[in-house]
Design an enzyme around this catalytic site. Structure first.
Site, short mmCIF file in Angstrom:
data_model
loop_
_atom_site.label_atom_id
_atom_site.label_comp_id
_atom_site.label_asym_id
_atom_site.label_seq_id
_atom_site.Cartn_x
_atom_site.Cartn_y
_atom_site.Cartn_z
N GLY A 20 0.82 -1.21 0.00
CA GLY A 20 0.00 0.00 0.00
C GLY A 20 0.85 1.25 0.00
O GLY A 20 0.55 2.23 -0.70
N CYS A 384 -16.68 9.48 17.95
CA CYS A 384 -17.77 8.52 17.80
C CYS A 384 -18.14 7.92 19.15
O CYS A 384 -18.74 8.60 19.97
CB CYS A 384 -17.41 7.48 16.73
SG CYS A 384 -18.90 6.84 15.96
N LEU A 385 -17.74 6.68 19.44
CA LEU A 385 -18.04 6.13 20.76
C LEU A 385 -17.44 7.03 21.85
O LEU A 385 -18.02 7.19 22.93
CB LEU A 385 -17.47 4.71 20.88
CG LEU A 385 -17.80 3.98 22.19
CD1 LEU A 385 -19.27 3.63 22.26
CD2 LEU A 385 -16.97 2.71 22.32
N GLU A 408 -26.90 0.86 23.54
CA GLU A 408 -26.01 -0.17 22.97
C GLU A 408 -25.45 -1.06 24.09
O GLU A 408 -25.31 -2.27 23.91
CB GLU A 408 -24.84 0.49 22.22
CG GLU A 408 -23.87 -0.52 21.62
CD GLU A 408 -22.70 0.11 20.85
OE1 GLU A 408 -22.59 1.36 20.84
OE2 GLU A 408 -21.90 -0.65 20.27
N HIS A 510 -16.06 10.78 12.25
CA HIS A 510 -14.64 10.39 12.30
C HIS A 510 -13.78 11.39 11.55
O HIS A 510 -13.54 11.21 10.36
CB HIS A 510 -14.47 9.01 11.67
CG HIS A 510 -15.09 7.90 12.44
ND1 HIS A 510 -14.38 7.10 13.29
CD2 HIS A 510 -16.38 7.48 12.51
CE1 HIS A 510 -15.19 6.21 13.85
NE2 HIS A 510 -16.41 6.42 13.39
N GLU A 512 -10.66 11.69 11.67
CA GLU A 512 -9.36 11.11 11.31
C GLU A 512 -9.31 10.63 9.85
O GLU A 512 -8.25 10.63 9.23
CB GLU A 512 -9.01 9.96 12.27
CG GLU A 512 -9.83 8.67 12.16
CD GLU A 512 -11.13 8.69 12.96
OE1 GLU A 512 -11.63 9.79 13.27
OE2 GLU A 512 -11.67 7.59 13.24
#
Ligand code: GLN
Length: 537
Positions: A20, A384-385, A408, A510, A512
């Protein structure tokens, strides 16, 4: 319409050689020479996408604007090239078979026996050419996941063989990435593994045009000549890829070795304009010469495998360079944080990032980390979380809603401050059914996030099922946590902040995923800036 050319990157000897990074570095150099380039990853596993994979298996699941859950290599492609990827940039065996089987059920094969050759290989070739057919790219680089010789790679290698034949040698080439190991006892670099892996490629009818050799030591001219002779390539087509200090050095190393020039020569493309890498090197210069250091605690439940948080740690590097600061990460397993030890474990950090995640393992540790950041005025970024835990912690400890939770983790909690989106209530399938991809968010002017983004309308990528419960919005805001970013279409809370704190931001999306070398993400830049201020205290 461009006459798109194709470069295939295969891997030999072992996995994890960095295909990659080589693909992204080559693409970067070609882009700097003025060519439009994109990179695609073909993954030989049977999952439709990595969305259902445990991060321990495969590292982070990367998400594109169009909501594709993809291999983490696509993150590298975006970080290097600074252009977005999409679902078309990542194809798995599962997706190929699903599509062929759907066609079979529709009767599209008109009574024919459906077989790996030609039906699966035709589907693979079609997927490879989708990006070329957009007319947007001069060159499409396709990275074949896995290692040559694996059973599951065979249909891909066969598709490459057919495409080489169909396109002709000026329009399609193969780069084979291999390992040239150093045997300390013999004091020698060994070429045999490369010879074997090339032989295995040749057995499938594919002869590599270029060899890129991963090595810990300089490869001498003699060894290059030997590799060339036994692998059927010219000596100048043997490119050394020596271990680098950072993955961001690789474009420069490949430039020195002339990988881009060799590729252009083979594809009969003009190679006059030299890559300049001005902004890139500016980033590297600052990255390598920091004037300060900060330590950020990263709280997550997959910290044993750093690749699970790849985009976050890369975003730290981008933001660190932009602040001329070295970002050291203190990896903290959320399960290891207890009411007894959390102060000791978090002591001295300049910033705390609570990471994304699913399920209830380690959740109490995450809440403790939020509390520590909030009460001790330590810069905090919840993703997020991590944002959901910030809301829960605030509801519990500031509003006094002791049984505040996310449905959740606790479906019958008294105060579901985070709950399932209505649109998610009847969803039973796990794959590809979350709120995914790019969504708009409107930012409040008087906020930390506005200071960072310097604009009121942003678009960020999502991957979650649960949301801030707006039934609690008024109470939470009154108590001092503000919703400073709202989805203009749905009214969902996307960002929370605590204005009385030096820098406390939680985002449902997100950030990131969108940080690149040339465009470090503004939230990460400001988070690191706040950590720098903290470290000076
Ligand atoms: N588990 C949470 C949700 O589904 C958060 C997901 C995440 O952090 N990506 O809403």
């Amino acid at each position: 319409m461009k006459n798109t050319k194709y470069v295939f990157v295969t891997g030999g000897v072992t996995s994890s050689l960095g295909k990659g990074i080589i693909a992204a570095s080559l693409a970067k150099l070609l882009q700097e020479r003025g060519y439009s380039v994109t990179i695609q990853k073909l993954d030989p596993y049977i999952n439709i996408d990595p969305g259902t994979l445990n991060p321990y298996e495969h590292g982070e699941c990367y998400v594109t604007d169009d909501g594709a859950e993809t291999d983490l290599d696509l993150g590298h492609y975006e970080r290097y090239l600074n252009i977005p990827t999409s679902q078309a940039n990542n194809v798995t065996t599962g997706r190929i078979y699903q599509s062929v089987i759907n066609k079979e059920r529709k009767g599209e094969f008109l009574g024919k026996t459906v077989q790996v050759i030609p039906h699966i290989t035709d589907e693979i070739k079609e997927r490879i050419q989708i990006l070329g057919e957009t007319g947007d790219y001069d060159i499409v680089i396709t990275e074949i996941g896995g290692t040559v010789g694996d059973i599951e790679s065979l249909p891909y290698v066969e598709s490459v063989r057919q495409m080489l034949w169909e396109k002709g040698e000026e329009n399609a080439i193969v780069i084979h990435l291999t390992l040239v190991p150093y045997l300390a006892a013999a004091g020698e670099l060994k070429t045999k593994p490369t010879q074997h892996s090339v032989k295995s490629l040749m057995q499938s009818g594919v002869s590599p045009d270029i060899l890129v050799c991963r090595t810990e030591h300089e490869i001498s001219d003699d060894i290059k000549r030997k590799l060339a002779l036994f692998c059927n390539v010219k000596k100048e087509d043997v490119i050394q890829s020596i271990d680098a200090e950072t993955i961001y050095d690789v474009p420069n190393l490949m430039l020195q070795e002339g990988l881009d020039a060799v590729v252009l020569k083979k594809l009969k493309l003009d190679s006059e304009k030299q890559p300049q890498l001005v902004e890139w090197n500016n980033f590297l210069q600052k990255h390598k010469n920091p004037t300060s250091e900060v330590e950020i605690a990263l709280i997550g439940k997959y910290v044993e495998l750093h690749d699970s948080y790849k985009s976050i740690t890369e975003a730290f590097i981008h933001a660190g360079s932009s602040n001329e600061t070295k970002v050291n990460v203190r990896w903290i397993h959320s399960e290891s944080l207890t009411p007894k030890n959390f102060e000791k474990k978090l002591k001295g950090v300049d910033g705390i990032l609570v990471a994304p995640g699913f399920g209830d393992r380690g959740i109490d540790g995450k809440i403790k980390a939020v509390q520590y950041a909030r009460e001790n005025n330590i810069p905090f970024l919840g993703i997020c979380l991590g944002m959901q835990m910030a809301v829960i912690e605030f509801a519990k400890n500031v509003l006094g809603l002791k049984d505040a939770f996310s449905t959740e983790m606790k479906s019958n909690c008294l105060h579901p401050v985070i709950n399932l989106m209505e649109s998610q209530e009847n969803v039973t399938e796990k794959g590809g059914t979350m709120r995914l991809g790019a969504w708009d968010c409107k930012i409040t002017k008087d906020s930390k996030v506005f200071e960072a983004y310097k604009t009121e309308l942003i678009s960020e990528r999502h991957r979650h099922r649960y949301e801030f419960n707006n039934d609690y919005l008024t109470q939470i805001q009154k108590a001092g946590m503000k919703a400073t970013g709202i989805n203009p279409k749905t009214g969902l809370v996307e960002i929370v902040e605590v204005p009385s704190h030096p820098w406390f931001v939680g985002v449902q999306y997100h950030p990131e995923y969108k940080s690149t070398v040339l465009n470090p993400h503004p939230l990460f830049v400001d988070f690191i800036k706040a950590a720098k201020t903290q470290s000076e205290k």
